[in-house]
Scaffold this motif. Structure first.
Motif, short mmCIF file in Angstrom:
data_model
loop_
_atom_site.label_atom_id
_atom_site.label_comp_id
_atom_site.label_asym_id
_atom_site.label_seq_id
_atom_site.Cartn_x
_atom_site.Cartn_y
_atom_site.Cartn_z
N SER A 179 0.98 -1.15 -0.23
CA SER A 179 0.12 0.26 0.42
C SER A 179 1.46 1.16 -0.26
O SER A 179 -0.17 2.34 -0.92
N LEU A 180 2.21 1.72 0.19
CA LEU A 180 3.04 2.59 0.59
C LEU A 180 3.46 2.84 -0.38
O LEU A 180 3.90 3.91 -0.87
N ALA A 181 3.61 1.08 -0.65
CA ALA A 181 4.12 1.82 -2.39
C ALA A 181 3.49 1.91 -3.66
O ALA A 181 4.26 3.28 -4.69
N ARG A 182 2.87 1.63 -3.53
CA ARG A 182 1.18 2.63 -4.50
C ARG A 182 1.20 3.98 -4.16
O ARG A 182 1.10 4.42 -4.90
N PRO A 199 10.89 9.52 1.54
CA PRO A 199 9.51 8.79 2.57
C PRO A 199 8.65 9.81 0.94
O PRO A 199 8.62 11.10 1.37
N VAL A 200 7.35 9.36 1.87
CA VAL A 200 6.20 10.44 0.61
C VAL A 200 5.14 11.17 1.90
O VAL A 200 5.19 10.01 2.73
N ASP A 201 4.56 12.05 1.36
CA ASP A 201 3.44 12.46 2.22
C ASP A 201 2.47 12.03 2.02
O ASP A 201 2.20 11.76 0.60
N MET A 202 0.98 11.13 2.65
CA MET A 202 0.00 10.56 1.88
C MET A 202 -0.57 11.46 2.04
O MET A 202 -1.30 11.78 3.54
N GLY A 203 -1.47 12.17 1.04
CA GLY A 203 -2.71 12.99 1.27
C GLY A 203 -4.05 11.40 1.81
O GLY A 203 -3.88 10.42 1.71
N ARG A 204 -5.42 12.53 2.09
CA ARG A 204 -5.93 11.51 2.03
C ARG A 204 -6.14 10.30 0.67
O ARG A 204 -7.05 9.67 1.72
N ILE A 205 -6.53 10.60 0.24
CA ILE A 205 -6.44 10.25 -0.89
C ILE A 205 -5.54 8.72 -0.79
O ILE A 205 -5.87 7.49 -1.11
N ALA A 206 -4.67 8.72 -1.08
CA ALA A 206 -3.54 7.93 -1.42
C ALA A 206 -3.88 7.30 -0.08
O ALA A 206 -3.47 5.78 -0.02
N ALA A 207 -4.12 7.62 1.66
CA ALA A 207 -3.85 6.80 2.99
C ALA A 207 -5.80 5.81 2.37
O ALA A 207 -5.37 4.92 2.76
N GLN A 208 -6.13 6.57 2.20
CA GLN A 208 -7.30 5.68 1.82
C GLN A 208 -6.98 4.15 1.25
O GLN A 208 -7.79 3.47 0.30
N SER A 209 -6.32 4.47 -0.31
CA SER A 209 -6.82 4.05 -1.51
C SER A 209 -5.33 2.68 -0.57
O SER A 209 -5.27 1.57 -0.52
N ALA A 210 -3.99 3.05 0.31
CA ALA A 210 -3.26 2.32 1.50
C ALA A 210 -4.38 1.30 1.91
O ALA A 210 -4.17 0.56 2.59
N LYS A 211 -5.57 2.13 2.88
CA LYS A 211 -6.43 1.20 3.65
C LYS A 211 -6.75 0.22 2.21
O LYS A 211 -7.17 -0.76 3.25
N GLN A 212 -7.26 0.37 1.31
CA GLN A 212 -7.69 -0.56 0.64
C GLN A 212 -6.93 -1.49 0.31
O GLN A 212 -7.80 -2.71 0.70
N VAL A 213 -6.09 -1.18 0.10
CA VAL A 213 -4.79 -2.38 -0.59
C VAL A 213 -4.27 -3.74 0.58
O VAL A 213 -4.83 -4.59 0.77
N ILE A 214 -4.41 -2.45 1.92
CA ILE A 214 -4.74 -3.34 3.16
C ILE A 214 -6.53 -4.62 3.40
O ILE A 214 -5.37 -5.87 3.79
N LEU A 215 -6.54 -3.83 3.54
CA LEU A 215 -7.48 -4.82 3.65
C LEU A 215 -7.83 -5.92 2.76
O LEU A 215 -9.04 -6.87 3.21
#
Length: 556
Positions: free
Chosen positions: A36-39, A129-145
């Motif tokens: 998710s972080l790589a994405r 490292p990147v700063d994860m915005g709201r959309i990126a954080a949501q995308s990372a959450k979906q990958v993890i789930l």
């Protein structure tokens, strides 16, 4: 959210918490976080870059690296993630103090740069490292789930795939359109309405004992299918109640069920001192009664298994008495003769008894009374008597003598040894020779008429001259439209010899064109293949090559 500002140990703590909750490997959760972080990093640096993230399993520190791989010039497409051997040379040198990149070959870091870059070498360099915005954080959450769900499904499938064919206890969660959803511990399973006994109904939180019939890996996750009507459910229940079955002293050889109504089970003991039926019944019927109670009062007949199929069938038809059994092994059919007063008992209510016996033995069963069999035998006797009267110009009494001695057709009379005719009362050697002469003349006349009829129907010489086909066979083939050797070569062996097929669980007879001439399936196959060889459709050397391994296997 910036990774650098986050508590790095919190990543590991979150992974462990999720892993405990879902009962999966914490490493899988960490891998999902890395992906998710790589994405998220690719969305920041560019989708064409090969960005990889590695989380330290001890400290929780996330390291972001960019990877570029050396490829052939012809395969070079993405300059963001690939090098050619020429473009990699400026980077292929010992690292300088301010250079963070490293070269890797076959999983090992390169320390000798003399040979130059090679296809497959990878150049890795750390990126911020990147700063994860709201959309990126949501995308990372979906990958993890998503990864966690996949891990859950894999765990559930691995846990239950080897439990198919066993009994499990579960708790009813809900009922949907007659199907019962059962909680089986680490997942849900489904008991379809056609797998329930009779009109069973369950309420939420009811305890239920079921048989795991099948476990499948599907796109929506593993599906566990349960059953209470499967015959093996009853077999497994007996294994639980009868220690001798569990220990292998007694074996269940066959099971047949009419769920909720009646069942038959065949057992055999490998210890002469133990009665298999008595062991399954138990003291005062305690063992079998426990199974009956679980199956909603289903009546169970416990039958001793026997290698001799007719004997086994007699046992399987209990409580009916059997007078005679005639087995046709080739057709997998069996005729059973019972006393007139035993017919209804042998058939059972709505054919239940004979149907279960058929399932138990794997044979089609025809049941007839002694009176019906007597009428059939009398009809066969009269038919054969008339054949000899008409064909051999005999009086009825003499024809009956032939039938009584076991003669069934003209071929038997024409080509049997004279001794078998002279043993008949009133038949001397001259009479026997006269009988054979008449039989042979009649056969020749029948063959002549059959051949003429075949030619009238259009049978060609290529088929008429084919070895193995009698004039009567040619006539039957021509009537069915088989008039040339090419037509004959396209026939299937079962079309000629007949056979049996199963449709909707019922065995159906396929009549063969040459079946009445006693042509076996092997003989039909040989004739068809011979015709194909004569026509050049099949290479005979290939047939010999196929036969040789089979012969070798038999020799071994």
């Amino acid at each position: 959210m910036a990774i650098t500002s986050a508590n790095q140990l919190e990543l590991l703590q979150t992974a462990e918490a999720v892993a405990r909750e879902k009962m999966i490997d914490p490493g899988l959760v960490v891998e999902a976080m890395e992906e998710s972080l790589a994405r998220a990093a690719k969305s920041r640096y560019g989708a064409e870059m090969d960005i990889r993230v590695s989380i330290d399993r001890k400290t929780g520190r996330a390291q972001f690296t960019r990877v570029r791989t050396v490829v052939d010039d012809e395969e070079f497409e993405n300059y963001q993630a690939e090098f050619t051997t020429e473009s990699a040379k400026p980077y292929f040198e010992p690292p300088k103090p301010n250079q963070n990149g490293t070269w890797v070959r076959d999983g090992q870091q390169i320390t000798d740069f003399a040979g130059g870059p090679q296809v497959g070498d990878r150049f890795t360099e750390e990126v911020p490292p990147v700063d994860m915005g709201r959309i990126a954080a949501q995308s990372a959450k979906q990958v993890i789930l998503q990864k966690v769900r996949e891990a859950e499904r894999d765990r559930q499938y691995e846990e239950f795939k080897d439990r198919a064919g066993t009994i499990i206890n579960g708790q009813v969660k809900r009922e949907e359109y007659g199907n019962v959803i059962v909680d089986v511990g680490r997942g849900e399973a489904i008991l379809r309405r056609n797998e329930k006994i009779g009109r069973e109904s369950y309420r939420p939180n009811d305890r239920i004992r079921v048989y795991i019939k099948d476990v499948r890996r599907e796109a929506r996750g593993p599906q566990i299918f349960l059953s209470r009507t499967d015959p093996q459910f009853m077999a497994e229940l007996f294994k639980m109640e009868v220690p001798e079955i569990y220990d292998g002293i007694i074996e269940i050889k066959a099971v047949a069920r009419d769920p909720g109504s009646r069942a038959k089970i065949a057992v055999i003991s490998y210890d002469n001192s133990i009665d298999p039926v008595g062991a399954c019944v138990g003291m005062r019927g305690s063992r079998v009664q426990a199974v009956v109670n679980e199956l909603q009062g289903e009546k169970i007949d416990i039958i001793p298994w026997n290698e001799d199929m007719p004997t086994f069938l007699v046992n399987a038809l209990q409580p009916a008495e059997v007078s005679k059994v005639v087995l046709d092994e080739e057709a997998e059919r069996i005729e059973v003769v019972v006393p007139d007063e035993q017919l209804s008992l042998a058939i059972g209510r709505r054919g239940q008894n004979v149907r279960l016996a058929s399932q138990l033995t794997g044979l089609d069963i025809d049941i007839m009374t002694e009176e019906e069999e007597s009428k059939r035998r009398q009809a066969e006797f009269e038919e054969r008597t008339k054949l000899f009267v008409d064909a051999l110009d005999l009086d009825e009494f003499f024809a009956q003598l032939l039938v009584a001695e076991g003669f069934t057709n003209l071929e038997e009379v024409a080509y049997v040894d004279l001794d078998e005719l002279t043993v008949i009362d009133g038949v001397d050697e001259d009479t026997a020779q006269e009988l054979q002469t008449r039989a042979r003349e009649q056969l020749e006349e029948q063959a002549r008429k059959a051949l003429e009829r075949a030619r009238e129907l259009g049978a060609e010489d290529s088929l008429i001259e084919f070895e193995g086909l009698s004039p009567q066979m040619l006539e039957v083939l021509a009537e069915d439209g088989v008039k040339t050797l090419e037509d004959f070569a396209t026939c299937a062996d079962w079309e000629l010899a007949g056979g049996w097929t199963t449709e909707n669980g019922q065995r159906v007879k396929d009549d063969g064109l040459l079946e009445k001439f006693d042509v076996s399936l092997e003989e039909a196959q040989t004739m068809v293949m011979t015709a194909r060889v004569l026509l050049g459709w099949v290479d005979p050397t290939e047939l010999e090559a196929e036969e040789e391994p089979a012969e070798d296997e038999q020799t071994v």
